[in-house]
Design a protein around this motif. Structure first.
Motif, PDB file in Angstrom:
ATOM      1  N   HIS A 138      -3.273   4.091   2.954  1.00  0.00           N
ATOM      2  CA  HIS A 138      -4.167   4.995   3.680  1.00  0.00           C
ATOM      3  C   HIS A 138      -4.331   6.318   2.938  1.00  0.00           C
ATOM      4  CE1 HIS A 138      -6.020   7.134   7.030  1.00  0.00           C
ATOM      5  NE2 HIS A 138      -5.085   8.063   6.924  1.00  0.00           N
ATOM      6  N   ALA A 139      -3.249   6.786   2.305  1.00  0.00           N
ATOM      7  CA  ALA A 139      -3.292   8.088   1.634  1.00  0.00           C
ATOM      8  C   ALA A 139      -2.361   8.084   0.427  1.00  0.00           C
ATOM      9  CB  ALA A 139      -2.890   9.205   2.599  1.00  0.00           C
ATOM     10  N   VAL A 140      -2.689   8.954  -0.521  1.00  0.00           N
ATOM     11  CA  VAL A 140      -1.856   9.160  -1.706  1.00  0.00           C
ATOM     12  C   VAL A 140      -1.575  10.656  -1.805  1.00  0.00           C
ATOM     13  CG1 VAL A 140      -1.630   8.788  -4.190  1.00  0.00           C
ATOM     14  CG2 VAL A 140      -3.091   7.269  -2.836  1.00  0.00           C
ATOM     15  N   ARG A 141      -0.312  11.002  -1.996  1.00  0.00           N
ATOM     16  CA  ARG A 141       0.048  12.415  -2.070  1.00  0.00           C
ATOM     17  C   ARG A 141       0.882  12.662  -3.312  1.00  0.00           C
ATOM     18  NH1 ARG A 141       2.906  14.355   3.134  1.00  0.00           N
ATOM     19  NH2 ARG A 141       4.662  13.170   2.276  1.00  0.00           N
ATOM     20  N   THR A 142       0.461  13.589  -4.126  1.00  0.00           N
ATOM     21  CA  THR A 142       1.225  13.940  -5.325  1.00  0.00           C
ATOM     22  C   THR A 142       2.365  14.868  -4.955  1.00  0.00           C
ATOM     23  OG1 THR A 142      -0.280  15.783  -5.801  1.00  0.00           O
ATOM     24  CG2 THR A 142      -0.789  13.668  -6.819  1.00  0.00           C
ATOM     25  N   LEU A 143       3.498  14.665  -5.624  1.00  0.00           N
ATOM     26  CA  LEU A 143       4.694  15.458  -5.352  1.00  0.00           C
ATOM     27  C   LEU A 143       4.995  16.364  -6.548  1.00  0.00           C
ATOM     28  CD1 LEU A 143       6.890  12.616  -3.792  1.00  0.00           C
ATOM     29  CD2 LEU A 143       5.381  14.245  -2.619  1.00  0.00           C
ATOM     30  N   GLY A 144       3.988  17.050  -6.986  1.00  0.00           N
ATOM     31  CA  GLY A 144       4.090  17.916  -8.151  1.00  0.00           C
ATOM     32  C   GLY A 144       2.798  17.884  -8.930  1.00  0.00           C
ATOM     33  N   HIS A 185       3.791  13.042 -15.844  1.00  0.00           N
ATOM     34  CA  HIS A 185       4.831  12.543 -16.740  1.00  0.00           C
ATOM     35  C   HIS A 185       6.225  12.808 -16.181  1.00  0.00           C
ATOM     36  CE1 HIS A 185       1.809  11.761 -19.774  1.00  0.00           C
ATOM     37  NE2 HIS A 185       1.363  12.996 -19.631  1.00  0.00           N
ATOM     38  N   ARG A 186       6.304  13.648 -15.146  1.00  0.00           N
ATOM     39  CA  ARG A 186       7.613  14.021 -14.611  1.00  0.00           C
ATOM     40  C   ARG A 186       7.673  13.880 -13.092  1.00  0.00           C
ATOM     41  NH1 ARG A 186       8.584  20.078 -15.450  1.00  0.00           N
ATOM     42  NH2 ARG A 186       7.138  20.112 -13.689  1.00  0.00           N
ATOM     43  N   ASP A 187       6.635  14.301 -12.421  1.00  0.00           N
ATOM     44  CA  ASP A 187       6.628  14.296 -10.957  1.00  0.00           C
ATOM     45  C   ASP A 187       6.174  12.946 -10.409  1.00  0.00           C
ATOM     46  OD1 ASP A 187       7.424  17.002 -10.832  1.00  0.00           O
ATOM     47  OD2 ASP A 187       5.366  17.619 -11.254  1.00  0.00           O
ATOM     48  N   GLN A 188       6.415  12.752  -9.118  1.00  0.00           N
ATOM     49  CA  GLN A 188       6.118  11.472  -8.495  1.00  0.00           C
ATOM     50  C   GLN A 188       4.900  11.563  -7.574  1.00  0.00           C
ATOM     51  OE1 GLN A 188      10.167  10.788  -6.856  1.00  0.00           O
ATOM     52  NE2 GLN A 188      10.217   8.971  -8.153  1.00  0.00           N
ATOM     53  N   VAL A 189       4.547  10.408  -7.046  1.00  0.00           N
ATOM     54  CA  VAL A 189       3.433  10.307  -6.112  1.00  0.00           C
ATOM     55  C   VAL A 189       3.903   9.456  -4.929  1.00  0.00           C
ATOM     56  CG1 VAL A 189       2.463   8.240  -7.193  1.00  0.00           C
ATOM     57  CG2 VAL A 189       0.963   9.784  -5.919  1.00  0.00           C
ATOM     58  N   GLU A 190       3.378   9.748  -3.771  1.00  0.00           N
ATOM     59  CA  GLU A 190       3.774   9.034  -2.554  1.00  0.00           C
ATOM     60  C   GLU A 190       2.578   8.271  -2.000  1.00  0.00           C
ATOM     61  OE1 GLU A 190       6.740  10.426   0.816  1.00  0.00           O
ATOM     62  OE2 GLU A 190       4.735  11.267   1.181  1.00  0.00           O
ATOM     63  N   LEU A 191       2.788   6.969  -1.749  1.00  0.00           N
ATOM     64  CA  LEU A 191       1.773   6.143  -1.106  1.00  0.00           C
ATOM     65  C   LEU A 191       2.118   6.028   0.372  1.00  0.00           C
ATOM     66  CD1 LEU A 191       1.388   3.162  -3.626  1.00  0.00           C
ATOM     67  CD2 LEU A 191       0.028   5.250  -3.493  1.00  0.00           C
ATOM     68  N   ILE A 192       1.128   6.218   1.222  1.00  0.00           N
ATOM     69  CA  ILE A 192       1.344   6.182   2.671  1.00  0.00           C
ATOM     70  C   ILE A 192       0.508   5.061   3.265  1.00  0.00           C
ATOM     71  CG2 ILE A 192       1.177   7.482   4.824  1.00  0.00           C
ATOM     72  CD1 ILE A 192       1.277  10.038   2.993  1.00  0.00           C
ATOM     73  N   SER A 193       1.167   4.154   3.960  1.00  0.00           N
ATOM     74  CA  SER A 193       0.495   3.043   4.627  1.00  0.00           C
ATOM     75  C   SER A 193       0.375   3.343   6.108  1.00  0.00           C
ATOM     76  CB  SER A 193       1.296   1.756   4.431  1.00  0.00           C
ATOM     77  OG  SER A 193       0.849   0.741   5.303  1.00  0.00           O
ATOM     78  N   ARG A 194      -0.779   3.035   6.656  1.00  0.00           N
ATOM     79  CA  ARG A 194      -0.982   3.188   8.103  1.00  0.00           C
ATOM     80  C   ARG A 194      -1.453   1.854   8.644  1.00  0.00           C
ATOM     81  NH1 ARG A 194      -4.133   8.350  10.069  1.00  0.00           N
ATOM     82  NH2 ARG A 194      -2.174   9.217   9.262  1.00  0.00           N
ATOM     83  N   GLY A 195      -0.639   1.236   9.468  1.00  0.00           N
ATOM     84  CA  GLY A 195      -0.961  -0.065  10.011  1.00  0.00           C
ATOM     85  C   GLY A 195      -1.478   0.006  11.430  1.00  0.00           C
ATOM     86  N   PRO A 196      -1.634  -1.156  12.066  1.00  0.00           N
ATOM     87  CA  PRO A 196      -2.106  -1.191  13.455  1.00  0.00           C
ATOM     88  C   PRO A 196      -1.187  -0.370  14.359  1.00  0.00           C
ATOM     89  CG  PRO A 196      -2.086  -3.391  12.497  1.00  0.00           C
ATOM     90  CD  PRO A 196      -1.393  -2.503  11.524  1.00  0.00           C
ATOM     91  N   GLY A 197      -1.788   0.361  15.271  1.00  0.00           N
ATOM     92  CA  GLY A 197      -1.013   1.178  16.198  1.00  0.00           C
ATOM     93  C   GLY A 197      -0.493   2.451  15.580  1.00  0.00           C
ATOM     94  N   GLY A 198      -0.920   2.763  14.353  1.00  0.00           N
ATOM     95  CA  GLY A 198      -0.505   4.008  13.712  1.00  0.00           C
ATOM     96  C   GLY A 198       0.839   3.959  13.033  1.00  0.00           C
ATOM     97  N   THR A 199       1.452   2.748  12.930  1.00  0.00           N
ATOM     98  CA  THR A 199       2.744   2.647  12.249  1.00  0.00           C
ATOM     99  C   THR A 199       2.591   3.025  10.772  1.00  0.00           C
ATOM    100  OG1 THR A 199       2.334   0.308  11.812  1.00  0.00           O
ATOM    101  CG2 THR A 199       3.577   0.856  13.797  1.00  0.00           C
ATOM    102  N   GLU A 200       3.563   3.754  10.247  1.00  0.00           N
ATOM    103  CA  GLU A 200       3.468   4.236   8.875  1.00  0.00           C
ATOM    104  C   GLU A 200       4.633   3.736   8.028  1.00  0.00           C
ATOM    105  OE1 GLU A 200       2.918   8.386   8.308  1.00  0.00           O
ATOM    106  OE2 GLU A 200       0.896   8.418   9.153  1.00  0.00           O
ATOM    107  N   GLN A 201       4.328   3.496   6.731  1.00  0.00           N
ATOM    108  CA  GLN A 201       5.337   3.231   5.715  1.00  0.00           C
ATOM    109  C   GLN A 201       5.034   4.156   4.538  1.00  0.00           C
ATOM    110  OE1 GLN A 201       6.157  -1.009   4.681  1.00  0.00           O
ATOM    111  NE2 GLN A 201       4.348  -1.453   5.927  1.00  0.00           N
ATOM    112  N   THR A 202       6.042   4.475   3.779  1.00  0.00           N
ATOM    113  CA  THR A 202       5.816   5.280   2.581  1.00  0.00           C
ATOM    114  C   THR A 202       6.552   4.661   1.392  1.00  0.00           C
ATOM    115  OG1 THR A 202       7.709   6.732   3.012  1.00  0.00           O
ATOM    116  CG2 THR A 202       5.563   7.429   3.886  1.00  0.00           C
ATOM    117  N   LEU A 203       5.962   4.808   0.228  1.00  0.00           N
ATOM    118  CA  LEU A 203       6.571   4.391  -1.026  1.00  0.00           C
ATOM    119  C   LEU A 203       6.440   5.549  -2.009  1.00  0.00           C
ATOM    120  CD1 LEU A 203       5.113   0.772  -1.460  1.00  0.00           C
ATOM    121  CD2 LEU A 203       7.482   1.352  -0.906  1.00  0.00           C
ATOM    122  N   THR A 204       7.519   5.865  -2.682  1.00  0.00           N
ATOM    123  CA  THR A 204       7.491   6.929  -3.680  1.00  0.00           C
ATOM    124  C   THR A 204       7.596   6.303  -5.060  1.00  0.00           C
ATOM    125  OG1 THR A 204       8.543   8.461  -2.141  1.00  0.00           O
ATOM    126  CG2 THR A 204       8.578   9.052  -4.475  1.00  0.00           C
TER     127      THR A 204
END
Length: 493
Positions: free
Chosen positions: A277-283, A287-306
């Motif tokens: 659903h969304a991508v958020r940069t963490l810096g 080459h050094r900083d990470q990015v976070e992937l945010i999943s939004r499923g049915p009912g608004g449930t969320e998962q994140t992957l860094t």
């Protein structure tokens, strides 16, 4: 003064990739005038981008009959029909020699991007005299080319799908573009430093995702700290594993079997039901900083992957904007010609179960315009080059007035069915850099260890250690050849 007599104008072929060059070969054989307009500075520029990837289909399914005839007449040495080429092999041994033939080379214009197509002096609204008016192709430099017909083989490579699960760009995706690879990164070559010793999230469930996951697993064996997560929208990855040892293209089955092994043994962490659903940069530094992937499923449930890197193996889509002034009839779901769409719907077909089709199924209300190859398949991911070759054979015959040949469409595609496990293992061994002899030794020594090992995977690892073969490579072979060992749990699960 330009002669506007239709028969004296060339057929314009857009794109000098495998299918575009095949179209040119068929037109050349039939003495139909043509011009090939290629945006890149060499033939098959898209194939160059994935030159490091080995195809799962052998040479016999990757060359066009008319092209082979022209090449043979020039003294071309045809590759072994059963060998598996890389993209680089395809260019060097087939496409480049084809483009350099005297029958084709003078008619190919490189560095020539088409920006729009219409009819001479007629817009999309006007009907009277439309069919007799030549096509006009406006080029990026402002020049124009007149043509009697257009074969659009421009492909989809430059139009990747977005990360967003709903087909739209994920929120923040554009801002995170420096963290994202599309398609098939070269993890052993140009892109190695982006992935070695870092965490990569691969998003997608097709063959591109599988190829990348297998390559990353091999990289992890030699680059400590390399970790891999596979994010899929569905709950079950089984569809991505394919037909395994029942696949008529052994290397295609081997890819699926190898991927299953990676998941079953934990070398790849599976993230099911992940709908980006969304991508958020963490810096600010990719080459050094990470990015976070945010999943939004049915009912608004969320998962994140860094992740340190993201591979968007989400497929491609056609870009029809250059044909806005033409009368096209595209399926509202597939973005493919309406008559073709039900024949290639991935919900119903694999790349081996597609009904043969030609000029009739590819026709539009705009007479003389045909989109072919990957572009003709719209959003369907099931295209094989052999399909495109048959498309352009039929179209070239129709343009030459040979309607009997145009209507006689025949295509023998490999599908899931009975095949040789040994041949499949050899195909996978080749992809993993092992020789035929090493593959045979592994099978022989594994059989010796089966009686004293707790599981088939333990037997494989013992054999690999004894022979000095990489463990991940050995387990991928075992996953594919599990039936040979009569061990459904060959992955150790």
């Amino acid at each position: 003064m330009v002669d506007l007599t239709p028969d004296r104008l060339p057929v314009a072929v857009i794109g000098a990739g495998p299918v575009g060059l095949a179209a040119a070969a068929h037109l050349a054989e039939r003495d139909v005038p043509f011009v090939v307009l290629e945006a890149g500075d060499a033939a098959a520029s898209a194939v160059h981008a994935w030159s490091h990837i080995q195809l799962f289909s052998p040479w016999e399914f990757n060359t066009d009959p008319a092209a082979r005839r022209l090449l043979a007449a020039a003294g071309w040495e045809e590759p072994d029909a059963s060998a598996l080429p890389t993209g680089g092999d395809l260019v060097k041994q087939y496409l480049q020699p084809l483009a350099e033939l005297p029958a084709l080379a003078p008619h190919i214009r490189y560095g020539t991007a088409v920006s729009a197509i219409s009819r001479l002096g007629i817009d999309r609204l006007r009907t009277a005299g439309r069919e007799e008016a030549p096509f006009v192709l406006r080029l990026a430099d402002g020049d124009e080319v007149l043509a009697r017909a257009v074969i659009d083989a421009s492909g989809t490579w430059n139009q990747p799908n977005h990360l967003g699960a709903n087909g739209l760009p994920a929120h923040g995706e554009q801002e995170a573009v420096s963290w994202i690879n599309h398609g098939l990164p070269d993890v052993f070559g140009a892109d190695r430093d982006q992935h070695a010793g870092r965490h990569t999230v691969v998003v997608g469930a097709g063959h591109s995702a599988a190829n990348t996951l297998l390559a990353l697993a091999e990289l992890a064996d030699t680059a400590p700290g390399t970790t891999i997560t596979w994010a899929i929208r569905g709950a079950d990855p089984a569809a991505s594993f394919g037909g395994g040892s029942d696949d008529e293209l052994p290397a295609r089955g081997a890819i699926g079997s190898g991927l299953k092994m990676l998941v079953d043994t934990g070398r790849v962490t599976l993230a099911p039901n992940f709908r980006t659903h969304a991508v958020r940069t963490l810096g600010d530094d990719p080459h050094r900083d990470q990015v976070e992937l945010i999943s939004r499923g049915p009912g608004g449930t969320e998962q994140t992957l860094t992740a340190d890197r993201v591979v968007a193996a989400t497929g491609f889509r056609p870009d029809y904007r250059i044909a806005d002034e033409l009368r096209l009839e595209l399926d509202p779901i597939m973005s493919a010609p309406r008559a073709l769409a039900p024949l290639i719907d991935p919900n119903q077909h694999s790349c081996g179960t597609v009904t043969p089709h030609g000029y009739r199924e590819l026709a539009h209300p705009e007479p003389g315009y045909f989109a072919v190859g990957m572009k003709s398949y719209g959003r369907a991911p099931t295209f094989l080059m052999l399909t495109g070759y048959e498309q352009v054979r039929s179209i070239a015959a129709a343009l030459a007035g040979d309607m009997e040949a145009a209507q006689s469409v025949e295509l023998q595609l490999p599908e899931t069915g009975v095949c040789s496990v040994t041949a499949g293992g050899e195909a996978l061994a080749l992809r993993l850099g092992l020789t035929k002899e090493q593959h045979e030794q592994l099978l022989h020594v594994t059989a010796k260890h089966l009686g004293t090992s707790a599981t088939a995977s333990d037997a494989v690892l013992s054999a690999a250690t004894e022979l000095g073969i990489d463990h991940t490579a050995a387990l991928q072979l075992a996953a594919y050849a599990a039936d040979m060992f009569d061990a459904p749990g060959a992955t150790g699960c």
